[in-house]
Design a protein around this motif. Structure first.
Motif, short mmCIF file in Angstrom:
data_model
loop_
_atom_site.label_atom_id
_atom_site.label_comp_id
_atom_site.label_asym_id
_atom_site.label_seq_id
_atom_site.Cartn_x
_atom_site.Cartn_y
_atom_site.Cartn_z
N ALA A 375 0.64 -1.25 0.03
CA ALA A 375 0.04 -0.16 0.22
C ALA A 375 0.89 1.40 -0.04
CB ALA A 375 -1.06 0.21 1.25
N VAL A 376 2.26 1.08 -0.13
CA VAL A 376 3.09 2.24 -0.08
C VAL A 376 3.02 3.22 -1.04
CG1 VAL A 376 5.35 2.93 -0.06
CG2 VAL A 376 4.71 1.14 1.59
N PRO A 377 2.88 2.71 -2.53
CA PRO A 377 2.61 3.80 -3.59
C PRO A 377 1.54 4.65 -3.45
CG PRO A 377 3.50 1.65 -4.28
CD PRO A 377 3.17 1.25 -2.91
N MET A 378 0.04 4.09 -2.78
CA MET A 378 -1.15 4.58 -2.68
C MET A 378 -0.79 5.89 -1.54
SD MET A 378 -4.49 3.34 -1.25
CE MET A 378 -3.96 3.38 0.44
N ALA A 379 -0.24 5.36 -0.28
CA ALA A 379 -0.04 6.34 0.71
C ALA A 379 1.15 7.42 0.35
CB ALA A 379 0.59 5.39 1.68
N ALA A 380 2.01 6.95 -0.66
CA ALA A 380 2.97 7.99 -0.76
C ALA A 380 2.18 9.24 -1.66
CB ALA A 380 4.25 7.64 -1.47
N THR A 381 1.48 8.53 -2.56
CA THR A 381 0.71 9.33 -3.61
C THR A 381 -0.16 10.57 -2.75
OG1 THR A 381 1.08 7.86 -5.38
CG2 THR A 381 -0.58 9.62 -5.70
N MET A 382 -0.96 9.88 -1.74
CA MET A 382 -1.90 10.59 -1.10
C MET A 382 -1.26 11.62 -0.25
SD MET A 382 -4.27 7.47 0.14
CE MET A 382 -5.46 8.84 1.04
N ALA A 383 -0.13 11.54 0.38
CA ALA A 383 0.66 12.23 1.58
C ALA A 383 1.34 13.39 0.47
CB ALA A 383 1.67 11.41 2.10
N GLY A 384 2.01 13.14 -0.60
CA GLY A 384 2.66 13.76 -1.41
C GLY A 384 1.72 14.97 -2.10
N PHE A 385 0.43 14.54 -2.54
CA PHE A 385 -0.44 15.55 -3.03
C PHE A 385 -1.03 16.33 -2.05
CE2 PHE A 385 -0.21 13.09 -7.07
CZ PHE A 385 -0.05 14.04 -8.16
N ALA A 386 -1.19 15.93 -0.97
CA ALA A 386 -1.71 16.79 0.04
C ALA A 386 -0.63 17.82 0.68
CB ALA A 386 -2.05 16.01 1.35
N VAL A 387 0.56 17.65 0.79
CA VAL A 387 1.51 18.53 0.77
C VAL A 387 1.52 19.58 -0.24
CG1 VAL A 387 3.86 19.06 1.00
CG2 VAL A 387 2.83 17.03 2.16
N LEU A 388 1.52 19.29 -1.60
CA LEU A 388 1.44 20.09 -2.67
C LEU A 388 0.25 20.98 -2.53
CD1 LEU A 388 2.69 17.79 -5.53
CD2 LEU A 388 3.80 19.62 -4.37
N ALA A 389 -0.97 20.43 -2.14
CA ALA A 389 -1.98 21.35 -2.06
C ALA A 389 -1.98 22.53 -1.10
CB ALA A 389 -3.47 20.50 -1.68
N LEU A 390 -1.26 22.07 0.23
CA LEU A 390 -1.06 23.23 1.12
C LEU A 390 0.13 24.36 0.61
CD1 LEU A 390 -1.51 24.41 3.93
CD2 LEU A 390 0.16 22.73 4.78
N VAL A 391 1.11 23.86 -0.04
CA VAL A 391 1.99 24.76 -0.52
C VAL A 391 1.48 25.58 -1.57
CG1 VAL A 391 4.01 24.75 -2.01
CG2 VAL A 391 3.89 23.19 -0.12
#
Length: 407
Positions: A375-391
């Motif tokens: 499940a790591v690719p799904m989790a990394a994608t979710m976390a990465g885009f959430a950070v980009l949204a805040l940025v």
């Protein structure tokens, strides 16, 4: 001649309830069409003798069609009014759903999903533009929050209904139900939704491109649109990868997965209703910042849970936090982005949707990079885009102090 906006103000609660139900149903096209068949994805791959990655393309095709459809139908609704493009889109949705139900192989199903999504785009983009026709300011944000109660039920009920349908029919029956839903909304719109927009702007290609160019150049609009679009991409990573991760890696049954998906949908509804109560006392911008921060926090916990193979309960709580943040982010981001674009609400709504679904389509293939056992690719994608949204929110929508002022 009175406008729909004036009749809505005069009609009180009954008129408002009617628009909440109709526009909420139109807004639900996306989650219903995506979430209802998610529990069936593994079974579809087996039935059609296709790879998991090929079946997942039915999701990518739908997202891409939603983006393209909104890009075209938004400006058309500014020029022709909301009703005619909406009715045409609903007819196309019904036809596409029927084609999905009878598709004999995976690639034809991908094409049918694209047709279906073009019709669904009409409901999504025109519903959002209609809210801007009817309301402004805090009232618009409150109405968007109320819509979360109706449209938020879709991700709760859709996978539950899809999971139950699989107990007595095949995945094809899911698309039959979607065709019936589209036909019902077609009848409701035809008889009960008057034309909400008296404003007409040219639909010539040059004018449309200039409108889109002006919107893209608007730094504030771009910031709010990117913030919502990037967090939506995190949501799509969850949508496209969670059925394989939770069923394949953690061993959930299709029915148990549907319950988990529904509980996360409850989080969206609750966050949306909380947002509706707070708006007016807390600014939309602050509420949006809270939502994005909640998404980043949830994403970080999801990634940590997947990397360290934490107990399933911790992963589920983390997913709940991230998914719930949508209920805070979407109403405020939509209201803030559309606030200054009343005359081009259809085009602005389209660009909002395009950014959401194009970025979402780009995020979807990333969740399968590690294969079916992690499940790591799904989790990394979710976390990465959430950070980009805040940025994107912090960098593009900063409130600049006038020159000469000292903090």
């Amino acid at each position: 001649m009175t406008t729909t906006a004036e009749r809505t103000a005069a009609g009180g609660r009954a008129q408002r309830l009617k628009f909440v139900l109709i526009l909420g149903g139109l807004s639900a096209f996306g989650p219903l069409s995506i979430d209802m068949y998610l529990p069936a994805l593994p079974r579809m791959a087996e039935d059609l003798r296709a790879a998991d990655s090929t079946v997942q393309l039915t999701l990518s095709a739908f997202i891409a069609g939603l983006a393209l459809g909104q890009l075209v139908l938004g400006p058309l609704s500014d020029a022709l009014g909301r009703r005619r493009p909406l009715l045409a889109g609903l007819v196309l949705y019904v036809v596409g759903s029927v084609l999905c139900a009878v598709s004999p192989d995976a690639w034809l199903l991908v094409g049918a999903r694209f047709v279906q999504s073009l019709g669904a785009a009409a409901g999504i983009v025109i519903a959002r533009a209609t809210v801007r026709d009817l309301y402004s300011g805090t009232a618009m944000t409150k109405f968007f929050s109320t819509l979360m109660l109706v449209s938020g039920l879709a991700p709760i009920l859709a996978p539950l209904l899809g999971g139950q349908l699989l107990n007595w029919t095949s995945w094809r029956g899911v698309f039959v139900v979607l065709a019936a839903f589209g036909a019902l909304l077609l009848a409701v719109v035809a008889f009960f939704l008057p034309e909400p927009s008296p404003v007409r702007v040219p639909a010539r290609l040059g004018q449309v491109m200039r409108t889109y160019g002006r919107l893209v150049a608007d730094r504030t609009f771009a910031g709010y649109a990117l913030a919502s679009g990037l967090l939506f991409a995190s949501m799509f990573a969850y949508i496209s990868g969670s059925s394989f991760a939770l069923q394949g890696v953690y061993g959930l049954s299709p029915q148990a997965y549907s319950v988990v998906f529904g509980v996360n949908g409850v989080g969206i509804v609750l966050a949306g209703q909380l947002n509706g109560r707070l708006v007016g006392r807390v600014s939309e911008r602050v509420l949006l910042a809270w939502g994005l921060a909640l998404g980043v926090l949830g994403g970080a916990f999801v990634l940590a849970s997947a990397v360290f193979r934490a107990p399933l309960a911790l992963l589920l709580v983390s997913l709940f936090l991230l998914v719930s943040s949508i209920g805070l982010v979407m109403p405020n981001a939509s209201s803030l982005a559309l606030a200054s674009h009343a005359r081009s609400a259809g085009s602005a709504s389209a660009l909002l949707g395009v950014l959401q679904f194009v970025v979402g389509a780009a995020a979807t293939p990333l969740v399968g990079l590690g294969g079916p056992g992690t499940a790591v690719p799904m989790a990394a994608t979710m976390a990465g885009f959430a950070v980009l949204a805040l940025v994107a929110f912090l960098s593009l929508t900063r409130v600049r102090q006038p020159a000469g002022l000292v903090a």
